[in-house]
Scaffold this active site. Structure first.
Site, mmCIF file in Angstrom:
data_model
loop_
_atom_site.group_PDB
_atom_site.id
_atom_site.type_symbol
_atom_site.label_atom_id
_atom_site.label_comp_id
_atom_site.label_asym_id
_atom_site.label_seq_id
_atom_site.Cartn_x
_atom_site.Cartn_y
_atom_site.Cartn_z
ATOM 1 N N ASP A 93 -18.160 -9.437 51.135
ATOM 2 C CA ASP A 93 -16.791 -9.918 50.858
ATOM 3 C C ASP A 93 -16.780 -10.703 49.544
ATOM 4 O O ASP A 93 -15.929 -10.498 48.673
ATOM 5 C CB ASP A 93 -16.295 -10.845 51.980
ATOM 6 C CG ASP A 93 -16.140 -10.163 53.341
ATOM 7 O OD1 ASP A 93 -17.162 -10.006 54.038
ATOM 8 O OD2 ASP A 93 -15.024 -9.778 53.688
ATOM 9 N N THR A 165 -14.126 -6.784 58.186
ATOM 10 C CA THR A 165 -15.396 -7.532 58.127
ATOM 11 C C THR A 165 -16.063 -7.586 59.495
ATOM 12 O O THR A 165 -17.279 -7.391 59.614
ATOM 13 C CB THR A 165 -15.139 -8.964 57.615
ATOM 14 O OG1 THR A 165 -14.578 -8.900 56.303
ATOM 15 C CG2 THR A 165 -16.418 -9.782 57.571
#
Ligand SMILES: Nc1ncnc2c1ncn2[C@@H]1O[C@H](COP(=O)(O)O)[C@@H](OP(=O)(O)O)[C@H]1O
Ligand SMILES: [Mg+2]
Ligand SMILES: [Mg+2]
Ligand SMILES: [Mg+2]
Length: 354
Positions: A93, A165
Site C-alpha cells: 500500500d 488489502t
C-alpha cells in the site's frame, strides 16, 4: 490521533509540497507540485492533458502491479493497523502510493493528488516512472470535447494504491486491484483498474499475468469484455470483509439468487463490468472516494452507473468528505430498478454527508 503537519521536500528542480491533513481517522495527502520559474516545462506532446494523464496512469499502474507482486513474493508485507483491526495497511500500500503519486506529481505539476495512505518522502528513484500507455495516447484525437482543454488546476487524482488489502493479506490475490481515478471539476472523468494477479492461477507458458482496464467518459472503456447478464436470476456482489447487518438487509431485500462476496471495490466493479453480477450493493459508509472515482468513470464510459444508495452522483473535488457515507450502488444496466427497490429503512440509515 494523527497530527497535521505541512512538509515541504525539495526534489531536484521542483519542490513537492506535501501537506498531511487528517480527517478523523483518515490521513489524507494532497500533493501539488510547484514548478520553479526557471524550469522549462512542456507537455511531452500536444495531446490533451487528460489523455496524457490517463496514459501515464495506465503505465504507472502496470509498474505498481510489479511492486505488489514483488512484495508478496518477498513475503515481508509489513502489516500495520490503521483505524481498526479491519483497516490494515501493508508495505505494498505504502510503496505503490509513493510510486504513483510521485510519478504523476512530477509529470503533471499543478494537479491535486489525494491518496488513501500517508505520503513519505520519495526515498527510491526507482519508484518514479514516467512512461505513457501508447494505447491511450493513440486516442488523443478522440478526446471528448469537454476534456480537450482541461487545466491542471481542474484535476484531482484519487489513488487507492492497493484495494482489497484484507484479501491481499489473506492470499485472495485476484481480489486485489490498484485504482487511479481522475476527477475534472469534481466529477469522475477517467479511471484505471489494474489487476496485478489477473490470470495468476491460469496455467500455460504464454499466459499474461496482470491486466489493466481503463476508461474515459465520452470516449469508452478498454481492457475487458462484457457478457450479457442472465435474465432469469439476480446476482449481487458485495463486501467479503466488511459486512454489517444493514449491508445484509439491503441485499436480502432483493432476494438474490446468488451473492458474490469478494474483496475490493475495484474488483466488484470489474465483476459488474464483465457481466458476472447485476449489481454491486454496499449499504455501508465504509468505502471512500479513492475506491470509487476510477471504477465509476470506467463503468459510466460504457453506460453503467455508480451512485450512492439514494441515487446521488458522487462528488470528487479536493475538499469533499472522503468516506462514501451513503454507500455504493453500481450497475451495468437498470440502475433505477435497483435504486427504487432499496427499502426506505435502509436509506434512512445511510445519510449523505458532503
Ligand atoms: N468498515 C470499513 N472500514 C474500513 N475500510 C472499509 C470499510 N468498509 C469498506 N472499507 C474499504 O473499502 C474498500 C472495499 O471494501 P470491501 O473489500 O469490504 O468491499 C476496501 O479498501 P482498501 O482495501 O483499499 O482499504 C476496504 O478496506
Ligand atoms: Mg485500506
Ligand atoms: Mg480501497
Ligand atoms: Mg487501499
Amino acid at each position: 490521533m494523527l497530527r497535521t503537519l505541512p512538509a515541504v521536500f525539495n526534489i531536484s528542480s521542483r519542490s513537492l509540497k506535501i501537506s498531511l491533513c487528517t480527517l478523523g481517522p483518515f490521513r489524507l495527502c494532497s500533493i501539488s507540485t510547484q514548478v520553479h520559474r526557471n524550469s522549462r516545462y512542456k507537455m511531452a506532446s500536444d495531446a490533451p492533458l487528460l489523455i496524457q494523464l490517463e496514459a501515464a496512469s495506465v503505465a504507472v499502474a502496470n509498474k505498481a502491479g510489479e511492486i505488489v507482486r514483488d512484495i508478496m513474493k518477498k513475503g515481508e508485507l509489513g502489516i500495520i493497523q490503521k483505524t481498526h483491526i479491519k483497516d490494515l495497511q501493508t508495505e505494498a500500500d505504502r510503496k505503490v502510493q509513493m510510486c504513483i503519486a510521485t510519478s504523476l506529481g512530477r509529470q503533471f505539476p499543478g494537479i491535486t493528488i489525494i491518496g488513501e495512505e500517508e505520503m513519505e518522502k520519495c526515498n527510491d528513484e526507482n519508484l518514479v516512472y514516467n512512461g505513457k500507455s501508447d494505447e491511450v495516447m493513440a486516442c488523443a484525437s478522440k478526446c471528448p470535447d469537454q476534456y480537450k482543454n482541461v487545466k491542471p488546476e481542474q484535476i484531482v487524482v484519487w489513488i487507492d494504491p492497493l484495494d482489497g488489502t484484507q484479501e491481499y493479506i489473506e492470499g485472495l490475490l485476484d481480489h486485489v486491484t490498484v485504482l487511479i481515478g481522475i476527477a475534472v471539476d469534481g466529477q469522475s472523468a477517467a479511471g484505471v483498474i489494474h489487476q496485478p494477479y489477473f490470470n495468476y492461477n491460469v496455467k500455460g507458458d504464454d499466459v499474461k499475468l496482470g491486466r489493466t482496464c481503463w476508461g474515459i467518459k465520452g470516449l469508452g472503456s478498454y481492457g475487458f469484455t462484457h457478457k450479457p447478464l442472465p435474465k432469469d436470476k439476480t446476482i449481487i456482489t458485495t463486501t467479503r470483509s466488511h459486512p454489517t447487518p444493514t449491508v445484509q438487509e439491503a441485499i436480502d431485500s432483493f432476494k438474490p439468487d446468488e451473492v458474490l462476496r469478494v474483496g475490493g471495490c475495484g474488483h466488484k466493479v470489474m465483476i459488474v463490468l464483465e457481466g458476472d453480477a447485476h449489481v454491486y450493493l454496499f449499504a455501508s459508509p465504509g468505502c471512500k472516494k479513492w475506491d470509487t472515482c476510477g471504477p465509476q468513470a470506467i463503468l459510466e464510459a460504457v453506460g453503467g452507473r455508480l451512485t450512492d444508495i439514494h441515487g446521488n452522483i458522487l462528488e470528487y473535488h479536493k475538499d469533499v468528505q472522503k468516506p462514501n457515507t451513503a454507500g455504493v450502488l453500481a450497475t451495468f444496466e437498470n440502475h433505477d430498478y435497483y435504486l427504487k427497490n432499496i427499502p426506505q429503512g435502509i436509506r434512512d440509515q445511510l445519510k449523505v454527508k458532503l
